[in-house]
Design a protein around this motif. Structure first.
Motif, PDB file in Angstrom:
ATOM      1  N   ILE A 279     -24.523 -33.485 -14.169  1.00  0.00           N
ATOM      2  CA  ILE A 279     -25.593 -32.982 -13.299  1.00  0.00           C
ATOM      3  C   ILE A 279     -25.284 -33.277 -11.831  1.00  0.00           C
ATOM      4  O   ILE A 279     -25.503 -32.430 -10.956  1.00  0.00           O
ATOM      5  N   TYR A 280     -24.765 -34.460 -11.532  1.00  0.00           N
ATOM      6  CA  TYR A 280     -24.382 -34.745 -10.140  1.00  0.00           C
ATOM      7  C   TYR A 280     -23.256 -33.819  -9.683  1.00  0.00           C
ATOM      8  O   TYR A 280     -23.212 -33.400  -8.524  1.00  0.00           O
ATOM      9  N   ASN A 281     -22.346 -33.478 -10.590  1.00  0.00           N
ATOM     10  CA  ASN A 281     -21.258 -32.567 -10.243  1.00  0.00           C
ATOM     11  C   ASN A 281     -21.811 -31.180  -9.903  1.00  0.00           C
ATOM     12  O   ASN A 281     -21.405 -30.559  -8.912  1.00  0.00           O
ATOM     13  N   THR A 282     -22.730 -30.704 -10.743  1.00  0.00           N
ATOM     14  CA  THR A 282     -23.358 -29.403 -10.465  1.00  0.00           C
ATOM     15  C   THR A 282     -24.155 -29.461  -9.162  1.00  0.00           C
ATOM     16  O   THR A 282     -24.135 -28.517  -8.361  1.00  0.00           O
ATOM     17  N   ARG A 283     -24.854 -30.563  -8.954  1.00  0.00           N
ATOM     18  CA  ARG A 283     -25.617 -30.747  -7.707  1.00  0.00           C
ATOM     19  C   ARG A 283     -24.681 -30.678  -6.503  1.00  0.00           C
ATOM     20  O   ARG A 283     -24.999 -30.046  -5.482  1.00  0.00           O
ATOM     21  N   GLY A 284     -23.524 -31.324  -6.617  1.00  0.00           N
ATOM     22  CA  GLY A 284     -22.560 -31.287  -5.523  1.00  0.00           C
ATOM     23  C   GLY A 284     -22.106 -29.876  -5.205  1.00  0.00           C
ATOM     24  O   GLY A 284     -21.956 -29.493  -4.032  1.00  0.00           O
ATOM     25  N   LYS A 285     -21.877 -29.055  -6.253  1.00  0.00           N
ATOM     26  CA  LYS A 285     -21.455 -27.670  -6.039  1.00  0.00           C
ATOM     27  C   LYS A 285     -22.536 -26.859  -5.333  1.00  0.00           C
ATOM     28  O   LYS A 285     -22.235 -26.018  -4.476  1.00  0.00           O
ATOM     29  N   VAL A 286     -23.792 -27.105  -5.691  1.00  0.00           N
ATOM     30  CA  VAL A 286     -24.897 -26.387  -5.042  1.00  0.00           C
ATOM     31  C   VAL A 286     -24.980 -26.769  -3.562  1.00  0.00           C
ATOM     32  O   VAL A 286     -25.081 -25.909  -2.684  1.00  0.00           O
ATOM     33  N   PHE A 287     -24.924 -28.069  -3.286  1.00  0.00           N
ATOM     34  CA  PHE A 287     -24.962 -28.519  -1.885  1.00  0.00           C
ATOM     35  C   PHE A 287     -23.772 -27.963  -1.102  1.00  0.00           C
ATOM     36  O   PHE A 287     -23.924 -27.525   0.046  1.00  0.00           O
ATOM     37  N   ALA A 288     -22.576 -27.999  -1.718  1.00  0.00           N
ATOM     38  CA  ALA A 288     -21.373 -27.539  -1.012  1.00  0.00           C
ATOM     39  C   ALA A 288     -21.477 -26.055  -0.659  1.00  0.00           C
ATOM     40  O   ALA A 288     -21.132 -25.649   0.448  1.00  0.00           O
ATOM     41  N   LYS A 289     -21.944 -25.237  -1.599  1.00  0.00           N
ATOM     42  CA  LYS A 289     -22.041 -23.801  -1.341  1.00  0.00           C
ATOM     43  C   LYS A 289     -23.113 -23.497  -0.297  1.00  0.00           C
ATOM     44  O   LYS A 289     -22.982 -22.567   0.505  1.00  0.00           O
ATOM     45  N   ALA A 290     -24.164 -24.317  -0.288  1.00  0.00           N
ATOM     46  CA  ALA A 290     -25.237 -24.127   0.693  1.00  0.00           C
ATOM     47  C   ALA A 290     -24.865 -24.685   2.064  1.00  0.00           C
ATOM     48  O   ALA A 290     -25.605 -24.493   3.032  1.00  0.00           O
ATOM     49  N   GLY A 291     -23.741 -25.399   2.156  1.00  0.00           N
ATOM     50  CA  GLY A 291     -23.308 -25.952   3.437  1.00  0.00           C
ATOM     51  C   GLY A 291     -23.870 -27.316   3.745  1.00  0.00           C
ATOM     52  O   GLY A 291     -23.682 -27.838   4.854  1.00  0.00           O
TER      53      GLY A 291
END
Length: 798
Positions: free
Chosen positions: A642-654
């Motif tokens: 879940i933290y990995n997926t969260r990181g991807k969401v934050f990264a794509k959102a900038g």
């Protein structure tokens, strides 16, 4: 209204407890000062019961670990994991990773409540070859778990030099306590002039006092004068207190009828605790009611069986077991072994059926109780005759999940013995069953794909040309999956085809293999980029699973999830989200295991992220984290996901700071659960990529160095993976931004070499989709190298 035998068993649930006030006072004085309590004393003095009774007053969570039957480190590990409701990590006993796994669970549980781990009957473990590992576990529990108390009972005093701990020798009951216990057991008996001498001759041993009381209150079967004479004769033969107890037991057993002596001796063949059904099966008694009435209750009246009321299981006291083994022979040992095989093969079947369902935690607790009995079941393979052979082939063919999960140490010896049996009884075709089981453990548990493939091939060598069509279809499917795990999807497809040619029209008994082959075929075709054919196979699997299992079943949800991943690979993000949502809905309705539900929440979040729906993605991840927090045991693998997926969401959102923090937690958790190879490398590279975007080049270089340590293992486990290219491209950006020209061009050449390797792998695997992508990357890199060299040459000529 309860049956009479049920009431009587309840009344006999546990002998009355008296005395030990001085011992309890010492425990209380040490409670706030110490975390580790070592309670030792001679056998049968009541150490286990004393500790259990004391802990009742503390009203804290107690995990009882019975060590009497533990004979190796792997058994210790699997037993503790089963008690904690977690699956032991394969081969972790080879290092100290097994200790970290146990620590993480207990540390999590003991944060908010007092937690007691009670290691009972530890003398054999303390004196074993793996005693240092056991003592290390105790030390780590003391050091790293906050609200914890550890009790260890043994006949041997434990020794520690690392820290102070409480140690206490439990003495026999003092005369006043022994007399009180006797009067509680036989309240209507007048002790008279023989009372004090009877107590003195009992030596303060609770089991002896209990048996004396049992005989006294049973219609005057023995008088106090008889008891004194009996004990006096035993004392003349005894060299120590422990021998005295054995001699008393023997004489009291000899006073039982021949039928009861036989019952006790046969029940003693079960090494661990047992329930009424198991006892009846071993004794050959038809019903549980008759088993209670004719065997269990009469023996309980003599206080020769302990009863665990919580688990409704019985056990024979330790010294009594030794006395029975040495002095009382089993009348028909081969027949008893046959009954034992039948009873405990059924037990293994029940546990195996519960695994993989929402009752998996019950399966773990069942195994923790049955571990010594199942170990004996596998060990008894050496006594196999024609009438028990089929039990072991049934275990191999159907119940290997239990062996794979909890008994991997015993598996090699067990399967070797089974192979010898197939030779002995001329059952060549059964060899295939054994090779399939060994291949499954090698592929799915040990990750040894070469050994797995070799065993599957050995099974095929036996099966091809026979009428064992179901086994043939099964091994073709398993061989295909093994090849898929190696990245050899084109070869895997050929084996799936062979499996389907047999299973698709084979009828109900073939349906499970057919559905698995349809699903596996769809997955491999997706990897090969053949999306149209992959979708047809996934849909065929979906339709058959719906027809067999209904619209709402976790497996149906998993199949729809595979369709979603296919759509994602095709680039149809909207359709992928639609299928992921449907899969999630089915898993929720069908009460799928929590880990499966969390995985679906992550998938839906990823699909929303791809469409730029960041708030929806975070809401789903919040829901997943709440599920994780609700579990009684830590789920670090799910938390890392879940933290990995969260990181991807934050990264794509900038949102790079939040992304960096999430990926850092992911990497930390992944290392704590001993994740290795490609997946860990991918998560570390995600962190490095965010650090590069933040301009934190020094930290990025350190992270890339950490990731590249996993290069060889990533290639070995997944030869066609592109994570090394991603890692090197990130490194090239850092060198370019820091104007490190020498390392920049060297990294470009490294990327070129990796792309050339990947091209070769993709051609071998006939993975045309990935081959096109790799070729495009290679062309771009070669253009960059050419451009750099031209520019450098121009500067040099000036």
């Amino acid at each position: 209204m309860p049956r009479p035998e049920t009431v009587e068993l309840h009344n006999l649930s546990e002998w009355i407890f008296v005395g030990r006030k001085l011992d309890f006072r010492k425990f209380d004085q040490a409670w706030c000062k110490h975390k580790l309590f070592g309670i030792f004393g001679i056998r049968s003095i009541g150490k286990s019961r004393c500790v259990r009774e004391y802990l009742k007053s503390k009203q804290c969570h107690v995990t009882h670990v019975e060590l009497r039957y533990i004979n190796c480190l792997e058994s210790l590990h699997s037993n503790i994991c089963a008690l904690l409701g977690i699956e032991p990590k394969p081969n972790s006993a080879e290092s100290d990773q097994w200790i970290k796994q146990i620590l993480s669970v207990i540390a999590h549980t003991s944060k908010n409540e007092e937690f007691v781990v009670f290691f009972d009957n530890a003398e054999d473990v303390i004196e074993s070859l793996f005693k240092d590992k056991f003592l290390l576990l105790l030390a780590k529990l003391v050091e790293e778990c906050h609200k914890i108390k550890i009790f260890v009972t043994s006949t041997t005093r434990i020794q520690f030099s690392q820290f102070r701990f409480f140690t206490h020798e439990l003495p026999p009951l003092v005369p006043s306590e022994a007399k009180e216990l006797l009067q509680k057991i036989a309240p209507d008996v007048d002790l008279g002039e023989y009372g004090d001498v009877t107590i003195k001759l009992s030596e303060g041993f609770p089991p002896i006092i209990l048996m004396i009381g049992a005989y006294l209150k049973e219609n005057g079967l023995l008088s106090l004068a008889d008891i004194v004479e009996l004990l006096g004769k035993c004392r003349l033969k005894a060299l120590s207190n422990e021998f005295l107890v054995g001699a008393v037991y023997k004489n009291f057993i000899l006073r039982l009828s021949g039928e009861f002596q036989s019952h006790l001796t046969e029940l003693n063949y079960i090494p661990g605790s047992f329930n009424v059904k198991e006892a009846g099966g071993l004794l050959g008694i038809e019903t549980e009611a008759m088993t209670k009435q004719t065997a269990i209750i009469p023996i309980r009246r003599k206080h020769m069986l302990n009863y665990d009321q919580e688990n409704r299981r019985f056990d024979i006291q330790g010294i009594l077991r030794e006395v029975l083994k040495v002095n009382f022979a089993i009348r028909d040992l081969p027949e008893l072994r046959k009954k034992y095989c039948k009873v405990f093969t059924d037990v293994m079947k029940k546990i195996s059926e519960q695994m993989g369902t929402d009752e998996y935690t019950r399966a773990f607790s069942e195994f923790a109780l049955e571990q010594p009995n199942l170990q004996k079941l596998l060990g008894d393979v050496e006594y196999t005759r024609a009438d028990t052979y089929h039990f072991y082939i049934e275990i191999v063919s159907s119940y290997t999940p239990v062996i794979e999960t909890f008994m991997s140490r015993e598996s090699e010896t067990f399967y070797d013995a089974c192979l010898r049996l197939t030779e002995m009884y001329g059952r060549t075709r059964d060899k295939a069953v054994v090779h399939i089981a060994v291949g499954s453990i090698a592929t799915n548990t040990k990750g040894d794909f070469v050994s797995g493939a070799n065993n599957y091939q050995s099974a095929l060598d036996v099966l091809v040309g026979t009428e064992k069509y179901l086994q043939l279809a099964t091994v073709y499917q398993k061989m295909g999956w093994n090849l898929h795990r190696q990245g050899l999807n084109a070869e895997a497809v050929q084996y799936y085809k062979k499996s389907l040619n047999i299973s698709v029209y084979g009828g109900p008994e073939y349906e499970s293999v057919a559905m698995q082959s349809f699903s596996s075929m769809g997955i491999s075709l997706t990897f090969l980029g053949n999306f149209e054919r992959a979708e047809r196979y996934h849909r065929a699997c979906l339709n058959r699973r719906k027809a067999r299992l209904g619209e709402c079943h976790p497996t149906v949800g998993a199949t729809i999830n595979n369709l979603a991943l296919l759509m994602d690979q095709k680039g149809d993000t909207s359709k992928a989200l639609e299928y992921h949502l449907k899969a999630l809905e089915i898993k929720r309705k069908s009460k799928a295991p929590v880990l499966s539900l969390i995985s679906s929440l992550s998938n839906v979040a990823n699909a929303n992220n791809a469409l730029g729906r960041y708030d929806d993605a975070h809401a789903l991840l919040d829901e997943a984290m709440e599920l994780i927090k609700e579990q009684k045991i830590p789920m670090k693998d799910a938390e890392a996901l879940i933290y990995n997926t969260r990181g991807k969401v934050f990264a794509k959102a900038g949102d790079l700071n939040e992304a960096q923090e999430a990926f850092a937690i992911t990497v930390k958790l992944s290392k704590e659960i001993s994740m290795k190879g490609f997946l860990l490398m991918k998560r570390i590279v995600s962190l490095a990529q965010v650090l590069e975007r933040q301009g934190d080049y020094a930290e990025c270089l350190k992270t890339i160095k950490d990731a590249m340590k996993l290069k060889d293992e990533s290639i070995k486990n997944l030869p066609h993976n592109t994570i090394i290219v991603d890692c090197l491209e990130c490194l090239a950006k850092v060198h370019r931004e820091t104007d490190d020209r020498l390392n920049y061009v060297q990294t470009l050449y490294d990327i070129e070499n990796e792309c050339l390797r990947l091209e070769n792998v993709c051609r071998q695997q006939n993975n045309l989709l990935k081959l096109d992508k790799v070729s495009d990357t290679l062309w771009n890199i070669q253009q960059n190298i050419q451009s750099f060299n031209s520019g450098a040459g121009a500067r040099l000529s000036n």
